[in-house]
Design a protein around this motif. Structure first.
Motif, PDB file in Angstrom:
ATOM      1  N   SER A 117     -51.947  69.372 -15.549  1.00 56.89           N
ATOM      2  CA  SER A 117     -51.296  68.844 -14.360  1.00 56.89           C
ATOM      3  C   SER A 117     -52.265  67.947 -13.600  1.00 56.89           C
ATOM      4  CB  SER A 117     -50.835  69.980 -13.445  1.00 56.89           C
ATOM      5  OG  SER A 117     -51.935  70.633 -12.838  1.00 56.89           O
ATOM      6  N   ALA A 118     -51.711  66.948 -12.897  1.00 59.91           N
ATOM      7  CA  ALA A 118     -52.540  66.056 -12.102  1.00 59.91           C
ATOM      8  C   ALA A 118     -53.225  66.816 -10.968  1.00 59.91           C
ATOM      9  CB  ALA A 118     -51.696  64.916 -11.548  1.00 59.91           C
ATOM     10  N   TYR A 177     -51.323  65.931 -22.345  1.00 57.92           N
ATOM     11  CA  TYR A 177     -50.231  65.556 -21.451  1.00 57.92           C
ATOM     12  C   TYR A 177     -49.050  64.915 -22.181  1.00 57.92           C
ATOM     13  CZ  TYR A 177     -53.865  66.178 -17.917  1.00 57.92           C
ATOM     14  OH  TYR A 177     -54.866  66.690 -17.136  1.00 57.92           O
ATOM     15  N   ASP A 215     -47.916  60.165 -17.783  1.00 55.72           N
ATOM     16  CA  ASP A 215     -49.031  59.497 -17.127  1.00 55.72           C
ATOM     17  C   ASP A 215     -49.580  60.424 -16.042  1.00 55.72           C
ATOM     18  OD1 ASP A 215     -48.824  57.144 -18.612  1.00 55.72           O
ATOM     19  OD2 ASP A 215     -47.265  56.354 -17.280  1.00 55.72           O
ATOM     20  N   VAL A 216     -50.886  60.529 -15.973  1.00 55.21           N
ATOM     21  CA  VAL A 216     -51.518  61.444 -15.031  1.00 55.21           C
ATOM     22  C   VAL A 216     -52.476  60.671 -14.143  1.00 55.21           C
ATOM     23  CG1 VAL A 216     -52.973  63.474 -14.780  1.00 55.21           C
ATOM     24  CG2 VAL A 216     -51.304  63.371 -16.624  1.00 55.21           C
TER      25      VAL A 216
END
Length: 322
Positions: A208-209, A231, A235-236
């Protein structure tokens, strides 16, 4: 049960399909599965059709059937008994999709040590990933170590680090329900708002971001943040402003597809897997095994097993025995 395998056949759809299993040739083994494990992070991406096209080839698992995005016969954790071939009767671990009976080259099967129960041996693939990450991060005695993300891989990293002399290891997760698992494995637990700072090494495994931001925030001056998360096509955002440069942090990718650079000149894949199996001689790790799910029930149980809020423990598959 006739030979069957689990296939991911569409977005959030899976089924058991009949398989043809030929008689083993010279140098091959016929293996009857006893237990298996679902890799929650990777298989969630496969189940949801979120494997990016750029990774279709690199994401192929050993003995995978079909092609991404669907249908694919996918998975990489089976423990079974050799029924035909060299060492008949021995227990082996194979990086193979979820299938109750199959034939593989003898070199693809790693012998499970006698002191490791077959149920616990399903953690071998996760332990191999954790071992590789520890090699990449290179923590040492007395280090202050944080693991952001209390899933199975993160908890195995925490266990390996906690067994080093003098280390202080903290598992950081938004779910307080994972505190008991971390503590059972010899680590502390904290929510992100109470995470210790100025850490010597930080492992990030939350996918997770927000978790990555926490990992970067708590890393000490010139420390390494080892990124284990996968991921998929997402996009993170990585917060590389603020103090990232002034503290000279290092963001390192760790992925099990290659032996860590620190060991690659001396270690083969088979040696690393054998080492991971030997590290499973640790009864404490049984806390990571979830309740067994019968193979026949796996397709209907997968949505719950792969849900983001599912039990943190490893989903254990129980195969029928003849």
């Amino acid at each position: 049960m006739a030979p069957k395998a689990l296939w991911y056949v569409g977005q959030k759809r899976a089924e058991l399909r009949d398989e043809t299993v030929a008689a083993p040739a010279a140098g091959e083994l016929r293996v009857r599965a006893r237990f298996g494990a679902v890799s929650r992070g990777t298989e969630r991406l496969v189940f949801e059709g979120r494997v990016p096209e750029s990774e279709f080839e690199r994401m192929r698992a050993p003995f995978m059937g079909g092609a991404f995005p669907h249908p694919v016969k996918y998975g990489y954790s089976v423990v079974g008994s050799v029924e035909e071939g060299a060492g008949r009767g021995r227990t082996v671990f194979v990086l193979h999709p979820h299938q109750n009976e199959f034939v593989v080259p003898e070199v693809a099967a790693a012998t499970v040590p006698d002191n490791v129960p077959p149920q616990r041996a399903v953690l071998a693939a996760n332990m191999e990933t954790a071992l590789n990450a520890v090699w990449d991060g290179a923590p040492g005695p007395a280090d202050r170590i944080a693991v952001v993300g209390g899933g199975v891989v993160g908890l195995l990293v925490a266990r390996l680090c906690a067994r080093m002399p003098g280390t202080t290891v903290t598992v950081i997760d938004v779910s307080t329900g994972r505190a008991a698992l971390a503590q059972a494995l010899g680590a502390n637990f904290a929510t992100p708002d109470k995470a210790p700072e100025n850490c010597d090494v930080v492992f990030h495994a939350s996918a997770s971001a927000a978790g990555l931001a926490t990992a970067l925030r708590i890393a000490g001056e010139e420390a390494a943040v080892v990124e284990l998360s996968w991921y998929g096509s997402g996009d993170v955002a990585a917060p590389l402003g603020q103090a990232f440069h002034s503290r000279r942090l290092r963001l390192l990718s760790s992925q099990v597809g290659k032996v860590a650079a620190s060991h690659r000149p001396r270690w083969t894949y088979h040696q690393r897997l054998s080492a991971a199996l030997a590290l499973l001689d640790d009864p404490t790790l049984d806390v990571l095994l979830g309740p067994p799910v019968d193979f026949a029930d796996l397709p209907e149980r997968l949505p719950a097993l792969l849900a983001m809020d599912a039990d943190a423990r490893c989903p254990l598959i129980r195969y029928p025995q003849a």
